[in-house]
Write an enzyme that holds these catalytic residues in place. Sequence first.
Site, PDB file in Angstrom:
ATOM      1  N   PRO A   1      34.414  12.677  67.177  1.00  0.00           N
ATOM      2  CG  PRO A   1      34.600  12.351  64.865  1.00  0.00           C
ATOM      3  CD  PRO A   1      34.597  11.606  66.178  1.00  0.00           C
ATOM      4  CB  CYS A   2      30.608  15.882  68.925  1.00  0.00           C
ATOM      5  SG  CYS A   2      31.654  16.502  70.241  1.00  0.00           S
TER       6      CYS A   2
END
Length: 285
Positions: free
Chosen positions: A250-251
Site C-alpha cells: 500500500p504505497c
Amino acid sequence: MNSTIEQQHNYQRVASAIAFLSEHQQAQPSLSALAAHVGVSESHLQRIFTEWAGVSPKQFLQFLTKQSAKRLLRTSTVMDSALACGLSGSGRLHDLMIKTERVTPGEYRNRGEGLQIYYGCCPSAFGGCFIAVNKRGVCKLAFFDTAEDEAGLLTELASEWSAAELVRDNEKAAQWYQAMFAPKPDKERQEITVLLKGSEFQMKVWEALLAIPVGEVCSYQQLAGAMGSPSSTRAVASAIARNNIAYLIPCHRVIRGTGEFSQYRWGARRKQAMLLWESGDGYRT
C-alpha cells in the site's frame, strides 16, 4: 450488470467527482454543481459516491483539506508500534493476509528464464486492473485508464521478466482479482503471496508499507524514521515509486509531510480514491 463492471463505472464517476472537488475545493462546490459536472442527477451521485466511498461528497471536501491529512499523520505511532512488533514482513489487508516472498539472486539474474507468467486485465473498483501471476505469487498488479496505458504495463512486464514465457488469460485475471479483493468471512480469507523483485533497501521499504493500518497514512519522513533510517527520505520515496504491486503493497498510504497527497505511479486521483475508499466502509463491501 456484473457487479465488478458496475464498480468500475462508479469508480470512473467518483474519480471525476474527486477531480472536480479537488480543483474547486476553495469554492466549496454544491452537490448540484458536482452532479452537473459528472453528468448524473444529484440523488444518483449522492448514492453512488456514498456507497462507493462510505462518505458523502460534502464529507470528502473535509477529507481533502491539508489539516485533515495532517491529523491523519499524527497516528504514525500506530505504524511505529506495528513495525516494532515485527509486522514489517506481513500484514492484513481487508480480509486478506499478505505474505511477501523475495526473488532469489539466481531468479534476478536469469530474468525469469524457464518461468511461465500468466497475466490479464479485468475491471476493478479502481478502473482497469492489470494482474500478473507466476507459480510463486503475484508479480505485478497495476491500474490503468486507457488501452495505451494497458499496453505500457505489458511492455513493463516483458521488460521486468524478459526471459519468461508470458501467457495472456483475462478470465484467470478476473478470478485472481476476485480472490484478492472480494470480501469474505474471516474464516475464509486467503493468504496472498506477492513476489518482490528489487534491492535489499527497496524490499525493506515495500515490506514496511504493509505495517501501515488500513485507513491511516504516514509521511515519507515518518516511514523512513520508523525503518530506522531517518536520513533516507529520498531513497524511501524512490523505492515507493518503483513498487510494482499496487494496493496490496500500500504505497498509496504515504503522503507528503505537508498533508498533500502528491503524485502516485497510477495517478494522483486514483491515490485519493483509494484513501477515500479505505477511510469509509467502501473497502469492506
